[in-house]
Design a protein around this motif. Structure first.
Motif, mmCIF file in Angstrom:
data_model
loop_
_atom_site.group_PDB
_atom_site.id
_atom_site.type_symbol
_atom_site.label_atom_id
_atom_site.label_comp_id
_atom_site.label_asym_id
_atom_site.label_seq_id
_atom_site.Cartn_x
_atom_site.Cartn_y
_atom_site.Cartn_z
ATOM 1 N N ALA A 67 2.053 1.331 -3.968
ATOM 2 C CA ALA A 67 1.095 1.273 -5.073
ATOM 3 C C ALA A 67 0.291 2.566 -5.209
ATOM 4 C CB ALA A 67 0.149 0.098 -4.868
ATOM 5 N N ALA A 68 -0.078 2.871 -6.449
ATOM 6 C CA ALA A 68 -0.988 3.994 -6.676
ATOM 7 C C ALA A 68 -2.363 3.650 -6.135
ATOM 8 C CB ALA A 68 -1.061 4.307 -8.167
ATOM 9 N N GLU A 69 -2.715 2.396 -6.294
ATOM 10 C CA GLU A 69 -4.013 1.922 -5.814
ATOM 11 C C GLU A 69 -3.879 0.464 -5.394
ATOM 12 O OE1 GLU A 69 -8.503 0.994 -7.562
ATOM 13 O OE2 GLU A 69 -7.131 2.322 -8.687
ATOM 14 N N LEU A 70 -4.474 0.112 -4.273
ATOM 15 C CA LEU A 70 -4.453 -1.267 -3.791
ATOM 16 C C LEU A 70 -5.876 -1.716 -3.502
ATOM 17 C CD1 LEU A 70 -3.066 -3.847 -2.746
ATOM 18 C CD2 LEU A 70 -2.878 -2.730 -0.509
ATOM 19 N N VAL A 71 -6.260 -2.828 -4.123
ATOM 20 C CA VAL A 71 -7.562 -3.434 -3.866
ATOM 21 C C VAL A 71 -7.322 -4.765 -3.158
ATOM 22 C CG1 VAL A 71 -9.723 -4.261 -4.850
ATOM 23 C CG2 VAL A 71 -8.502 -2.372 -5.948
ATOM 24 N N VAL A 72 -7.874 -4.911 -1.958
ATOM 25 C CA VAL A 72 -7.731 -6.145 -1.185
ATOM 26 C C VAL A 72 -9.014 -6.946 -1.321
ATOM 27 C CG1 VAL A 72 -7.383 -7.134 1.097
ATOM 28 C CG2 VAL A 72 -6.157 -5.048 0.456
ATOM 29 N N PHE A 73 -8.875 -8.190 -1.795
ATOM 30 C CA PHE A 73 -10.010 -9.096 -1.938
ATOM 31 C C PHE A 73 -10.004 -10.056 -0.744
ATOM 32 C CE2 PHE A 73 -8.714 -7.823 -6.219
ATOM 33 C CZ PHE A 73 -9.914 -7.350 -6.740
ATOM 34 N N GLN A 74 -10.973 -9.897 0.136
ATOM 35 C CA GLN A 74 -11.014 -10.658 1.387
ATOM 36 C C GLN A 74 -12.223 -11.574 1.423
ATOM 37 O OE1 GLN A 74 -10.833 -8.902 5.710
ATOM 38 N NE2 GLN A 74 -12.975 -9.017 5.090
ATOM 39 N N ARG A 75 -11.973 -12.859 1.717
ATOM 40 C CA ARG A 75 -13.091 -13.785 1.921
ATOM 41 C C ARG A 75 -13.416 -13.895 3.418
ATOM 42 N NH1 ARG A 75 -11.888 -17.544 -1.272
ATOM 43 N NH2 ARG A 75 -13.577 -17.244 -2.764
ATOM 44 N N THR A 76 -12.403 -14.130 4.236
ATOM 45 C CA THR A 76 -12.609 -14.282 5.677
ATOM 46 C C THR A 76 -11.669 -13.341 6.418
ATOM 47 O OG1 THR A 76 -13.114 -16.632 5.337
ATOM 48 C CG2 THR A 76 -12.664 -15.907 7.599
ATOM 49 N N PRO A 77 -12.181 -12.408 7.193
ATOM 50 C CA PRO A 77 -11.289 -11.508 7.938
ATOM 51 C C PRO A 77 -10.502 -12.265 8.996
ATOM 52 C CG PRO A 77 -13.579 -11.161 8.588
ATOM 53 C CD PRO A 77 -13.602 -12.093 7.413
ATOM 54 N N ALA A 78 -9.296 -11.799 9.254
ATOM 55 C CA ALA A 78 -8.395 -12.455 10.198
ATOM 56 C C ALA A 78 -8.312 -11.657 11.499
ATOM 57 C CB ALA A 78 -6.999 -12.581 9.585
ATOM 58 N N TYR A 84 -1.407 -3.189 10.232
ATOM 59 C CA TYR A 84 -2.306 -3.784 9.238
ATOM 60 C C TYR A 84 -3.632 -3.037 9.150
ATOM 61 C CZ TYR A 84 -5.526 -7.036 6.991
ATOM 62 O OH TYR A 84 -6.467 -7.585 6.167
ATOM 63 N N TYR A 85 -4.322 -2.901 10.259
ATOM 64 C CA TYR A 85 -5.635 -2.248 10.215
ATOM 65 C C TYR A 85 -5.518 -0.773 9.833
ATOM 66 C CZ TYR A 85 -7.374 -6.515 12.370
ATOM 67 O OH TYR A 85 -7.692 -7.841 12.620
ATOM 68 N N GLU A 86 -4.438 -0.132 10.245
ATOM 69 C CA GLU A 86 -4.232 1.269 9.887
ATOM 70 C C GLU A 86 -4.142 1.468 8.375
ATOM 71 O OE1 GLU A 86 -2.578 0.760 14.064
ATOM 72 O OE2 GLU A 86 -2.712 -0.396 12.208
ATOM 73 N N THR A 87 -3.717 0.445 7.669
ATOM 74 C CA THR A 87 -3.574 0.536 6.212
ATOM 75 C C THR A 87 -4.902 0.863 5.530
ATOM 76 O OG1 THR A 87 -1.707 -1.006 6.228
ATOM 77 C CG2 THR A 87 -2.872 -0.755 4.145
ATOM 78 N N TYR A 88 -6.003 0.406 6.114
ATOM 79 C CA TYR A 88 -7.307 0.632 5.491
ATOM 80 C C TYR A 88 -7.813 2.068 5.670
ATOM 81 C CZ TYR A 88 -7.267 -4.333 4.696
ATOM 82 O OH TYR A 88 -6.912 -5.587 4.269
ATOM 83 N N ASN A 89 -7.057 2.884 6.390
ATOM 84 C CA ASN A 89 -7.381 4.311 6.479
ATOM 85 C C ASN A 89 -6.731 5.110 5.354
ATOM 86 O OD1 ASN A 89 -8.843 3.891 8.853
ATOM 87 N ND2 ASN A 89 -7.026 4.163 10.147
ATOM 88 N N ARG A 90 -5.879 4.469 4.576
ATOM 89 C CA ARG A 90 -5.220 5.153 3.467
ATOM 90 C C ARG A 90 -6.204 5.397 2.316
ATOM 91 N NH1 ARG A 90 0.585 4.655 3.382
ATOM 92 N NH2 ARG A 90 0.411 5.080 1.148
ATOM 93 N N PRO A 91 -6.104 6.526 1.641
ATOM 94 C CA PRO A 91 -7.045 6.819 0.552
ATOM 95 C C PRO A 91 -6.854 5.937 -0.678
ATOM 96 C CG PRO A 91 -5.359 8.520 0.694
ATOM 97 C CD PRO A 91 -5.189 7.656 1.904
ATOM 98 N N ASN A 92 -5.688 5.288 -0.821
ATOM 99 C CA ASN A 92 -5.432 4.470 -2.011
ATOM 100 C C ASN A 92 -5.757 2.996 -1.804
ATOM 101 O OD1 ASN A 92 -3.232 4.090 -0.227
ATOM 102 N ND2 ASN A 92 -1.875 3.493 -1.904
ATOM 103 N N ALA A 118 0.821 -1.219 0.000
ATOM 104 C CA ALA A 118 0.000 0.000 0.000
ATOM 105 C C ALA A 118 0.850 1.262 0.000
ATOM 106 C CB ALA A 118 -0.925 -0.002 1.212
ATOM 107 N N GLN A 119 2.032 1.188 0.587
ATOM 108 C CA GLN A 119 2.917 2.355 0.643
ATOM 109 C C GLN A 119 3.497 2.698 -0.732
ATOM 110 O OE1 GLN A 119 5.904 1.751 3.682
ATOM 111 N NE2 GLN A 119 4.384 1.167 5.214
#
Length: 539
Positions: free
Chosen positions: A197-208, A333-341, A194-195
């Motif tokens: 990439a211009a854009e990161l899409v995470v495909f999640q089936r089961t959260p950890a 890890y969880y902080e990463t999902y606060n990033r705009p990209n 995420a640091q």
């Protein structure tokens, strides 16, 4: 030309390396066959960003050499992939292991010759090796699980798997990246990708459940104190069910003996200390679902606090029992999902539909990507064994023998497959422990066994069906006393479509190690031993 040895070892990871050392001590000839271009096993292949051990470095190390223990200096609480590979290189050089390792030798088939009492092992290049004994050191996490998504082969960008990462660093700068999977490798890789990439899409089936590692430079005073009593340190760890972290014993008390305020304070302490220690906060955490829910809800509250978007936080919150899947460790890890990209796609609600040359399409919509990273884990514990065509008595296939789930005696032997040993296999503590301790216990046990067989003129050693059945029931009973088999984890093979689901590892290291030692001391009951024929007397 067929090369002949006393012992063939399949795999030059941490298990195969120690096994080679133990075979040499017995005085037998050995050859290690390794698919990769260097030693290291899973660490050779797992070079993805953020790859780091989830066992503290002072414990994730060999104990067969005091000189090695004292001489090597770890730099961090949790060693990363690069440091572990430096350690592996140091071990290979210090013990001159490379001269008995054949690299780029992927084993494809093994056949037992009953008349000759020999195994013939064939590699992908057609080379053949013959040996009296074979030790499978193929690793519990070594056979990648590649997702089967329609159109995946048409994707025009780079497709990478965390378990088969390129040898050279991958640059994600300015790219649109998709990551499939949020298990351990995904949790570690996502913040660093995420640091860049211009854009990161995470495909999640089961959260950890991702707990903070709190990785930090290793305290020199702590390292010195452990080195001053490494033997005692190892012995104390051997008395812990997970074979590690004896410095932090589990609180034996129930969660319900404490007030809500006291529970919160205890859990906050373990959360801030980092690592898997949260699972030691209370004694009934892994045996009582109500107690487990108290701890699980504590982690869920942390996720809600960290992730600023409530909808994203809700997607990241696990609902299963905490600890029934392997806990993930990662800082940020969880902080990463606060990033705009960064975007999160729930593929449990919106499954994959198709991959095209430029997009990944789910039920939620299409995502244009330049790179696709599969952090989808492994066909764990048995995958690397099942990939090889292993045939024992009368052409019996190991795949057929395990069609209803893997069955072993002690995790070491399988009826119908004489003189074949499995390291950290199903039916042994393996992935529920510090695996370096499990490796040490298996390598030394097999080494002592080979010495016994050689010195006593025993031609073959084979687990009996009765012992296998009794041991299988013991493994099931041990798991049933816990919550570990309560969810669809890779411990059961639930991540592999079509794989028979059986809880594979054994819960509890100390009793297992004692049982193995008792069996060796008693002459290996549960194994059928066939002695060499006595030469005819000269008249």
């Amino acid at each position: 030309m067929t090369d002949k040895f006393d012992v063939l070892i399949v795999g030059a990871g941490l298990a195969g390396m120690q096994m080679l050392h133990e075979v040499r001590k017995v005085g037998l000839t050995a050859q290690v066959l390794e698919a990769g271009g260097g030693a290291g096993g899973t660490w050779y292949w797992n070079r993805y960003p953020g790859a780091r051990c989830d066992v503290e470095s002072l414990e994730y190390s060999y104990q067969f050499s005091e000189e090695l223990q004292q001489g090597w200096e770890w730099t961090r609480r949790y060693a990363d992939q690069a440091e572990i590979m430096r350690y592996i290189g140091h071990v290979v050089e210090s013990f001159d292991l490379a001269r008995d390792i054949r690299f780029h030798a992927r084993v494809e088939a093994m056949t037992y010759d009953e008349a000759a009492v020999r195994w013939t092992v064939r590699t992908a290049t057609g080379d053949e090796f013959v040996a009296r004994f074979v030790v499978m050191a193929t690793g519990c996490l070594s056979e990648p699980n590649v997702p089967d998504i329609p159109g995946a082969e048409t994707f025009a960008g780079d497709v990478l798997h965390t378990g088969r990462w390129p040898q050279e660093p991958v640059d994600f700068t300015g790219k649109r990246v998709g990551v499939i999977g949020t298990g351990s490798s995904g949790v570690q890789a996502i913040p660093l990708i995420a640091q860049e990439a211009a854009e990161l899409v995470v495909f999640q089936r089961t959260p950890a459940y991702a707990l903070p590692a709190v990785d930090e430079p290793l305290d020199p005073e702590l390292q010195a104190a452990i080195k001053a009593d490494y033997a005692g340190f190892r012995a104390r760890n051997n008395e812990v069910p997970t074979a590690g972290l004896s410095r932090f014993p589990t609180n034996p008390n129930s969660v319900f003996l404490f007030s809500a305020t006291e529970r919160e304070a205890i859990l906050e302490h373990y959360w801030n200390r980092g690592g898997p220690l949260l699972l030691r906060a209370f004694g009934d955490l892994l045996v009582d679902s109500a107690a487990n829910e108290v701890v699980a809800e504590f982690v869920r509250a942390k996720i809600r606090q960290i992730v600023t978007d409530p909808e994203v936080a809700a997607k990241l919150i696990p609902t299963h029992v905490i600890g029934c899947k392997r806990i993930c460790l990662c800082d940020g890890y969880y902080e990463t999902y606060n990033r705009p990209n960064v975007r999160l796609v729930d593929i449990a609600l919106h499954p994959f539909e198709e991959i095209t040359p430029t997009t990944v399409r789910t039920g939620e919509g299409s995502h244009e990507l330049d790179v696709l990273v599969c952090a989808t884990g492994y066909d764990a514990i048995t995958g690397a064994l099942s990939r090889i065509d292993i045939r024992g008595h009368d052409g019996l296939s190991l795949r057929e023998a395990w069609s209803a789930g893997p069955r072993t005696y002690l995790g070491l032997g399988v009826p119908g497959f004489p003189n074949l040993f499995i390291m950290t296999g199903p039916g042994s503590p393996s992935v529920l422990t510090n695996v370096l301790v499990a490796i040490h216990q298996h390598a030394t046990w097999i080494g002592q066994c080979l010495k016994h067989l050689t010195n006593n003129g025993i031609r073959t050693m084979e687990a009996t069906p009765e012992a296998e059945q009794e041991w299988g029931q013991h493994v099931r009973d041990a798991a049933a006393q816990t919550l570990l088999s309560s969810c669809g984890s890779w411990y059961l093979g639930a991540n592999i479509p079509g794989k028979t689901q059986v809880f594979m590892p054994l819960v509890g290291f100390p009793d297992y190690a004692k049982k193995c030692a008792e069996i060796a001391a008693a002459g290996y009951p549960g194994f059928a031993l066939q002695h060499d024929p006595v030469p005819a007397t000269q008249s």
